[in-house]
Design a protein around this motif. Structure first.
Motif: not given
Length: 721
Positions: A532-553, A561-566
């Motif tokens: 999904i992030w590779k599909t929507f990758e743009a500054p507008k959606y960067f906070e969404w990507a951060l939120e996704a990483v925070e959830l996993l953390a 390893a998969e979490r680190r790759a994201l």
């Protein structure tokens, strides 16, 4: 045309001929195919930067080219995300390209370090385009697909693309004047060109009567922003109400017939003004108040208090007669509110039947069916003998079913499979439904196989229902896992670019992680987030990507390893978007590097940020302001407090995790300068307690549950101080 285009494009302002890996002769020959094939042309600017110009011969090729060019260049070498180009009026090359392509062209600016790679990618792309057969006139696209694309373009801020599509629809001649006006209203309002809404010819007459709820919302937003917002900025509630009564309501009162389920703050404030102007506040104004945030609620209350006391009426008029008058003026919400609690009668049924199709909510339909059940068959036949009431009844039955429509998701899935359920009802009401009896995941799959497009549109409401039910303890075990797994499979199997609500994906991820995932399912979920992030990758959606990483953390990881790759992918995006990221976002990234144990990524980030120093940003001094963060996700609260103390030295930050009202929580709510309330992870009892004690003081509502969402609320508030 091709000779002229070639001469202009490869003339002054384009140094492609002198580029060692480009040259102009081969590319100039491609100009001969403009109008019959999709053509790609290189431009080397005076600075040495490279842009690729993509010209399509018609609308179908234009849409195909968007996907193809995005695949070859969009994510890897540029920030291109499929948006149509806007010509620079001072640039002869842009003007020539726009004229030759009829507006169907893209401009893809390549990052300096990726120029050589982009040349190799375009060489492959040229081969693909050359292999395509020469086409005549392309088949017209289905109107339903075009309307969907308009909504998608508006949703991601591609306003020029939406305008182009509306023009295409008009040229096709498949929609009438009224529906075209609806589309023009939507586009103008979404791009905040509110003056253009009121420049549409015969606007009031054209949009009179029933219209889509999204159009009603756009009209109300336009009314507020164009005519009324200035009074709020000048802190003049009485002047706002006076202007509304004298100038806005007499001319545009047609827009205020029904709220249509809108939750947009400007639309709600406009609708509240209509209620106040009609002195029809009561329960309906209370409902609007409940949907507004504290600052807007306080403003509406000040406007209401500024209203003069109502003049006494010489003659008493009963509620049914008042409702009938409101129906004649198309004030359906107010009319329904007047009669819905009255004893059933043919007069009440007639009013309710006039209102319910216009209000178009499950509650309105329920009222209508309840009153009908209390009437005899002869009384019912008397009311529906007229053409208007008969059509209204048939519409209700078709929309909701004669029994009142679905009451839960299980019955909706069965109904949509049989063609007897409405997407609109699920969108309006589904978040508050129960899941229903039986194997809901199996019903979901069967409905998706038969009616994929309709099911995809209501997934956000289904996920919201699951989230609430899970938090309240009503969903667990195999039933929870089966349903969440099925939704994840549906999302992964579909075109990811069609996802309408990215936050719903995060809510689903949160529920799945909290309930526990086996190793294989965890890997699939992380892979889905990465795709999904590779599909929507743009500054507008960067906070969404951060939120996704925070959830996993936040949760234990069976596959670190998969979490680190994201996270590494998100860091790569942060490097490219460095100039778009503020201080708070950078600090969140640094903190996540420590939490995930990837110090090398921190070094990578700091190297990219050397030229984007904090000194270049305007610093806000909050002094000794007092901020309270309420969240049940304690780790996110602690992390946000640590970052805030670094951003705003001297600020006082307190955390609260109380699940019910307490003296300590009361003190926080009453005295904080800003109260941040994370409703994603909060209990209703505590949130209602906070809102009550807070009064009119500001409450910030983060979009997610992580520290990045909390920080966004605080930094936005700080910037406004």
């Amino acid at each position: 045309m091709s000779t002229v285009l070639g001469a202009v494009f490869f003339g002054p302002g384009n140094h492609a001929a002198g580029h060692p890996k480009l040259g102009a002769s081969d590319w100039r020959a491609a100009c001969d195919h403009v109008g019959s094939h999709t053509v790609v042309l290189p431009r080397v600017h005076d600075s040495g930067d490279v842009s690729w110009y993509v010209l399509a011969p018609d609308d179908v090729h234009f849409d195909e080219a968007r996907e193809t060019v995005t695949a070859f260049l969009g994510h890897s070498y540029s920030e291109f995300r499929g948006e149509a180009a806007e010509p620079d009026s001072a640039d002869p090359i842009d003007i020539a390209v726009d004229e030759a392509a009829g507006g169907r062209w893209f401009r893809v600016a390549v990052r300096q370090q990726d120029i050589d790679s982009s040349i190799r990618a375009v060489s492959l792309l040229k081969g693909l385009l050359a292999a395509q057969p020469r086409r005549g006139q392309a088949l017209p696209r289905p109107i339903g697909r075009m309307l969907r694309d308009i909504e998608m373009a508006l949703g991601v801020g591609r306003f020029d693309e939406a305008t182009r599509l509306v023009n295409q629809v008009e040229e096709r001649g498949v929609l009438g004047r009224r529906n075209l006006t609806f589309l023009r209203v939507r586009v103008a309002s979404e791009r905040q060109r509110f003056d253009q809404v009121f420049e549409l010819p015969d606007l009031v007459e054209v949009v009179a009567g029933r219209r889509p709820s999204a159009v009603t919302e756009s009209l109300l937003v336009a009314v507020y922003q164009h005519f009324l917002a200035g009074f709020e900025k000048r802190d003049s509630p009485s002047e706002q109400l006076a202007f509304f009564r004298a100038h806005v309501y007499p001319q545009y009162g047609e827009f205020f017939g029904t709220r249509s389920g809108t939750q947009h703050p400007e639309a709600l404030k406009a609708f509240a003004l209509g209620l106040i102007a009609e002195r029809a506040e009561g329960v309906m104004l209370d409902e609007v108040h409940a949907l507004l945030e504290s600052r807007d609620r306080a403003w509406v209350e000040r406007v209401r208090q500024s209203a003069a006391a109502p003049e006494p009426t010489a003659e008493w008029v009963g509620p049914v007669q008042q409702a009938e008058a409101l129906v004649r003026d198309r004030r359906y919400d107010r009319a329904l509110a007047l009669v819905e609690s009255l004893p059933p009668s043919t007069e009440v049924f007639r009013v309710v039947l006039e209102c319910a199709p216009e209000v178009n909510t499950q509650a309105a339909a329920d009222t209508c069916f309840r009153v009908r059940e209390a009437l005899s068959d002869s009384e019912f036949a008397e009311v529906v003998a007229g053409w208007r009431t008969r059509v209204a009844w048939e519409h209700l039955v078709e929309q909701f079913g004669e029994s009142g429509g679905p009451r839960d998701w299980a019955s909706w899935f069965e109904g949509i499979t049989d063609g007897n359920a409405s997407v609109g009802i699920a969108v309006e009401e589904g978040e508050r439904w129960a899941l229903g009896e039986g194997d809901v995941s199996e019903l979901l799959l069967r409905a998706w196989v038969d009616r994929a497009e309709e099911v995809n549109r209501v997934l956000p409401q289904l996920v919201a229902c699951i989230t609430t039910t899970y938090k309240e303890g009503g969903l667990s075990g195999a039933r929870l896992r089966g349903l969440c797994d099925q939704i994840a499979e549906i999302i992964a199997a579909d075109d990811l670019s069609l996802i309408s609500d990215l936050d719903a994906v995060l809510k689903l991820t949160d529920v799945r992680l909290d309930a526990g995932l086996v190793e294989a399912d965890y890997a699939k979920q992380v892979s889905l987030l990465l795709r999904i992030w590779k599909t929507f990758e743009a500054p507008k959606y960067f906070e969404w990507a951060l939120e996704a990483v925070e959830l996993l953390a936040y949760y234990p990881s069976p596959r670190p390893a998969e979490r680190r790759a994201l996270f590494q992918t998100v860091v790569g995006s942060a490097v490219r978007f460095a100039r778009h990221l503020d201080r708070a976002t950078r600090r969140v990234l640094v903190q996540l590097c420590g939490e995930l144990g990837v110090a090398d990524q921190r070094t990578r980030l700091e190297e990219a940020w050397r030229e984007v120093t904090e000194a270049t940003e305007e610093s806000v001094d909050l002094g000794d302001r007092y901020i309270v963060i309420y969240t049940l996700t304690e780790r996110a609260g602690r992390s946000a407090r640590e970052v805030l103390r670094g951003l705003y030295p001297g600020v006082r930050v307190e955390l609260s995790h109380d699940k019910v009202g307490s003296p300590r929580l009361k003190e926080f709510a009453r005295n904080a300068d800003l109260f941040v309330m994370c409703t994603w992870s909060a209990k209703h009892a505590a949130t209602e307690f906070i809102a009550h004690e807070r009064g009119h003081k500001p409450i910030g509502y983060p979009q997610g549950k992580g520290m990045s969402s909390i920080l966004r609320v605080v930094t936005d508030w700080a910037s406004a101080q």
